[in-house]
Write an enzyme that holds these catalytic residues in place. Structure first.
Site, mmCIF file in Angstrom:
data_model
loop_
_atom_site.group_PDB
_atom_site.id
_atom_site.type_symbol
_atom_site.label_atom_id
_atom_site.label_comp_id
_atom_site.label_asym_id
_atom_site.label_seq_id
_atom_site.Cartn_x
_atom_site.Cartn_y
_atom_site.Cartn_z
ATOM 1 N N ASP A 39 46.120 -66.933 -12.191
ATOM 2 C CA ASP A 39 47.545 -67.430 -10.688
ATOM 3 C C ASP A 39 48.653 -68.359 -11.292
ATOM 4 O OD1 ASP A 39 47.670 -66.681 -7.872
ATOM 5 O OD2 ASP A 39 46.896 -68.471 -7.408
ATOM 6 N N ASP A 61 40.707 -71.771 -6.017
ATOM 7 C CA ASP A 61 42.228 -72.886 -6.544
ATOM 8 C C ASP A 61 41.529 -74.618 -6.538
ATOM 9 O OD1 ASP A 61 44.724 -71.060 -6.522
ATOM 10 O OD2 ASP A 61 43.770 -70.202 -4.996
#
Length: 1007
Positions: free
Chosen positions: A374, A264
């Protein structure tokens, strides 16, 4: 048989846990350790290496939150270890049950050469295989003491999410720091037993294969001397050879393993820490690639590659070599793995422009796939953007998280709003952190919904975020599963190789039409309102800056700011990452985002002002610059500047209290509660507000989801609602065309100004909220007297229809959805739009009329604010400003126009140039120009991007305000499309034909 099975499984577990795994490192000696704690933010590598550390022992506490500690470890390999494999075991205090989200380290040699990362499941550093004995060991570890924020009780509010509030208490206890002998035979025995034990657990109880494995494992355990595991490991392995060599059946499911580390770009850590996470992971993976010839690793997000290039050149050199060897694979072709619901049309396009161009420029690589494992659902406008960028595949996994409905396909073609279809794969392994467990591989095979027509699926394999990527254990397991009876087969492959095989074996998969809605994380459309406002405003400022800079460059020789615009675009695209724009990151991330958006706005406004002044020239005539696409035929669709004019309207007090605003087109009644009880369309002779209803109604809900505070809003939130109808003040504005409303609730205060715009069927609602609630959800409701089975929400390059009913569980699950600048609903011949300047979340419901008449009415509610406490305990506290408008009598074209108008206000500049004609005009209101710019290659060519916005076919003529000698249809990267039909040209007129919602980019060479 049943008792034997249970006994062997229990025996295997205990022997592995208590005897075999502890025998991996049978001999060890402690290393000498010293530490230097860097003050403040991380320091350059050379400074960390040169620092003078202080001694520290295993068991000591270290690491203030968000700190950096430089460990120096030294020692000597015992001479008696000559000929053995030796590793340094460097345990910073990891929790192995949580491979990521905690402390991490990057190991360097004394000369600054990176070795590999240290992570919870990756604590070893190879010293020699074999060693000679007597080697001096000296390593440096740059260790990040990132605090554990997502723990086993992940939704407890914490102040650790910002370095300004996290304190200085040490977070970790230094654990094992040793030199140790690795017994590679024992290591292999562990993997043999794990693979067979996990496979055995997944096979049916009555499967002959299961019993073959059980007996072989039982015999292997018999061969182990528990007091001499190392001495008997080879004998134990020999008893497993036969069952490990039995080949898979020809019909076995086939898994394409792709080395992967989902990182991320910000989440429970700030952006600066992601730079280091990527460096650790890429160091790990380049080292692993050197040791494992079959392994392939793929990494997405061009931004992360750029971070390695710019901040870790020593790692970048290794990455470039691995890419050249074809084993470290750029994938995805986007700047970041962005949210795809909220980014606007141009921003979504630029994600691919900047991502693909980076990989082309750096490596000469152009990949065919979008890689978004995601992201929280996918907007219906995305397929044609993927295609227009020159890609043809999409991978995602997140839809498997949906709470209500199970998606019916794993491989399918996804059709977007314009009819473009993209070959799409959802890995049935249902994770983007596959670790090659037998349960994962078996789940992929059992779960795969395309049996009978296909048998290939993809497994992204490796620990993400702070986990360090793929491990050597995963690779060893994959090798054993390559061709093993009872299991799916596993082979390391690139994403491209997988997609080519999958499409070849299943060329006509099922088709899914419309958005890929994630039935989870719906509150990300609202959380962190200022981050979302910063994104929306940055997108529009970028459009204005490109437009006016291009106009000024062509007309006045203005220096086009190529480098500045490129840099700013990348900054805005970065902040569209799927945990920044959705509002699901820690406080530090959003605090920095707000400051970044302020800087972006200041810089872009400076570019716009300079370009407009260059166009306006010297003088004192007020000019109005309008860069919104007009939606009226014959009016410029690009932008124009003209002398300023003014307009007025009237208002009156309403008998019995309240106020009436009337501009000859609309008559709006606002009662003494500050609510809109009537919005009468005088031309159509009909009411907008539902009978008995009131618009501009603020509604407050409790908001405590079952999980994922910043991410989720659960359907039960609607069970309890408070209508905020008490007003502190309802008074006419000084301008005579507005009403001011003030109301208080809880610890918060709202001030609204309702304005009836002169000459327009538009009631503007400016809302300022001083918000100090917690775990509450604030909505703004407009009950409308419209019977509609569906409504339109703007999305990228068009709009998407959703039903207003809940006939099925699929429709009921969409109780919170995304729109861009407008939602629109209509009966034939008459409609209503609700437009906004910065909100995304909304809901639309229908109810039975309250006036005794038959039929239904429809309520549109805009989501304004939330107040979750995790991961940012102060989410959205403070003052917020929103602009919305109710547009009665609006067709879809009016919705498009008003949505742009509220987001792109007119600008006033004093000059003497008179009217400034636009670079490009369009003669059809259905055709909306989203970008006018100079080509990115610095050629001076003008690039125009536009689309059909109403959902029908359009034949439009673009007229250029400059001499063009050539016109080309291009992809998003401004490259000519060989198979595109050339538009008709006649002097300065270009005629194009567009399908519903079709996107088109033209490149115009200036004469």
């Amino acid at each position: 048989m049943h008792d034997d099975r249970n006994l062997v499984e229990a025996r295997l577990k205990r022997v592995l846990d208590e005897r075999v795994r502890p025998a991996l490192y049978p001999e060890s000696v402690p290393l000498d350790v010293a530490v230097w704690n860097a003050p403040g933010e991380p320091v350059p590598v050379e400074e960390g290496l040169a620092a003078e550390p202080e001694p520290i022992q295993a068991g000591a506490r270290w690491g203030a939150p968000w700190g950096t500690s430089w460990f120096r470890v030294t020692g000597t390999v015992p001479k008696e270890w000559a000929g053995k494999t030796v590793e340094a075991i460097l345990d910073l205090g990891f929790d192995e049950n949580m491979p990521g989200f905690q402390c991490e380290g990057l190991v360097y040699r004394p000369d600054g050469t990176p070795v590999k990362g240290l992570n919870p499941r990756n604590q070893w550093v190879r010293i020699g295989a074999p060693v000679e004995g007597g080697e001096e060991v000296r390593l440096h570890v740059e260790a990040a003491s990132n605090p554990v924020i997502l723990d086993y009780h992940p939704f407890v509010p914490t102040q650790l999410g910002d370095k300004d509030t996290a304190g200085s208490e040490p977070q970790y206890t230094l654990a094992r720091m040793d030199l140790a002998v690795l017994d590679e035979t024992v290591w292999n025995l562990v993997l043999d037993l794990e693979v067979l034990g996990e496979l055995m657990a997944e096979l049916p109880v009555d499967s002959p294969r299961r019993w073959e494995i059980l007996r072989a494992v039982d015999k292997a355990l018999d061969a182990i001397d528990l007091q001499d595991v190392g001495g008997t490991a080879e004998a134990a392995r020999s008893r497993l050879t036969e069952v490990l060599s039995a080949p898979a059946v020809p019909s076995a499911h086939r898994v394409s393993a792709v080395g992967h580390a989902h990182i991320d770009s910000a989440w429970l850590w700030p952006l600066r820490e992601t730079v280091r996470k990527v460096a650790r992971t890429t160091s790990n993976m380049t080292a692993l690639l050197e040791d494992e010839p079959d392994f392939v690793f793929a990494m997405s997000q061009a931004q992360q590659w750029a971070w390695v290039r710019d901040h870790r050149p020593e790692v970048w050199a290794r990455v470039k070599k691995a890419v050249a060897d074809g084993r470290f694979v750029p994938t995805g072709g986007m700047w970041v793995e962005s949210d795809t619901n909220m980014p606007g049309s141009e921003a979504m396009a630029r994600q691919f422009v900047h991502g693909k161009r980076f990989f082309l420029d750096e490596f000469g690589v152009e990949n065919d796939e979008a890689w978004l494992p995601d992201t929280f659902g996918f907007a219906a406008g995305l397929p044609q953007i993927i295609k227009a960028a020159g890609a043809k595949y999409l991978l995602t996994q997140k839809i498997s998280w949906s709470q209500t409905n199970k998606f019916p396909h794993h491989t399918f073609r996804w059709e977007g709003i314009d009819g473009t279809r993209i070959f799409t794969h959802f890995p049935p392994v249902d994770t983007y952190n596959c670790s090659m467990k037998g349960s994962e591989i078996a789940h992929a095979a059992k779960n795969f919904k395309d049996k009978g027509v296909a048998r290939h699926s993809l497994a992204p394999t490796g620990w993400g975020d702070g986990g360090g990527g793929t491990t050597r254990e995963m690779i060893a397991k994959a090798a054993r599963l390559r061709d093993l009876e009872g299991s799916a087969t596993v082979e390391w492959e690139t994403p491209q190789a997988f997609f080519e095989k999958a499409e070849a074996e299943n060329p006509e998969p099922p088709v899914w039409v419309g958005e890929l809605y994630l039935e989870l994380h719906r509150a990300t459309l609202t959380s962190q309102a200022k981050t979302k406002q910063g994104n929306r405003r940055s997108e529009h400022l970028l459009r204005e800056a490109e437009l006016w800079a291009a106009t000024a460059a062509v007309r006045a020789g203005f220096p086009y700011p190529y480098d500045d615009l490129d840099r700013i675009w990348k900054t805005v695209l970065l902040h569209q990452f799927h945990d920044i724009l959705p509002g699901s990151s820690i406080a530090w991330v959003h605090r920095e985002a707000r400051a970044t958006y302020d800087r972006v706005a200041e810089e872009l406004n400076g570019i716009i002002d300079a370009a407009q002044r260059a166009l306006a020239g010297e003088g004192d005539t007020p000019l109005v610059f309008n860069s919104a696409p007009h939606a009226r035929a014959g009016v410029p669709a690009g932008a124009a500047a003209s002398p300023a004019t003014e307009g007025r309207t009237g208002s009156a007090a309403r008998p019995g209290g309240g106020h009436i605003l009337d501009n000859g087109l609309l008559r709006v009644e606002i009662d003494d509660r500050g609510l809109v009880v009537s919005a009468y369309d005088l031309a159509a002779d009909r009411e907008t507000i539902a009978p008995g209803g009131a618009g501009n109604l603020l509604q407050l809900h409790p908001d405590f989801p079952n999980m994922w505070d910043a991410w989720d809003v659960d359907a039960f939130y609607r069970h309890t609602v408070t209508d905020l109808t008490d007003a502190d003040e309802v008074a006419p504005g000084d301008d005579g065309i507005s009403v001011r409303v003030v109301r208080s609730f809880g610890s918060s205060r709202v001030t609204q100004v309702l304005t009836l715009v002169p000459g327009e069927r538009r009631l503007e609602v400016d809302t300022e909220v001083d918000w100090h609630e917690t775990e509450k959800f604030l909505k703004l409701a407009f009950p409308l007297d419209v019977h509609a089975e569906r409504y339109a929400s703007e999305t990228q390059f068009g709009h998407f229809h959703r039903p207003t009913h809940t006939n099925t569980s699929w429709e009921a699950a969409k109780f919170e959805a995304c729109n861009h600048r407008f939602v629109h609903l209509e009966e034939p011949g008459w409609g209503v739009a609700v437009v906004n300047d910065s909100t995304y979340g909304h809901d639309v419901t229908r109810t039975v009329r309250t006036d005794g008449d038959s039929g239904t009415t429809t309520t549109v509610r805009v989501s304004l604010l939330r107040a979750p406490r995790f991961p940012d305990p102060e989410t959205d506290q403070g003052v917020h400003r929103f602009r919305h408008a109710l547009v009665p009598g609006a067709g879809i074209g009016d919705a498009v126009r008003e949505g742009w108008r509220i987001n792109v206000p007119e600008r006033r500049v004093t000059g003497g140039a008179g009217e400034v004609a636009p670079l490009v005009t369009v003669d059809r209101d259905a055709v909306v120009v989203t970008a006018v710019k100079l080509a990115d290659d610095g050629s001076g060519d003008v690039v125009v991007r536009f689309h059909e916005a109403h959902g029908g076919r359009a034949r439009a003529t673009l007229t250029t305000g400059f001499a063009a000698r050539d016109v080309q249809v291009t992809d998003l990267l401004e490259r000519p499309l060989a198979d595109a039909e050339a538009p008709r040209t006649d002097g300065d007129r270009i005629t194009v034909r567009l399908r519903p919602f079709q996107l088109m980019t033209l490149r115009l060479k200036r004469a």
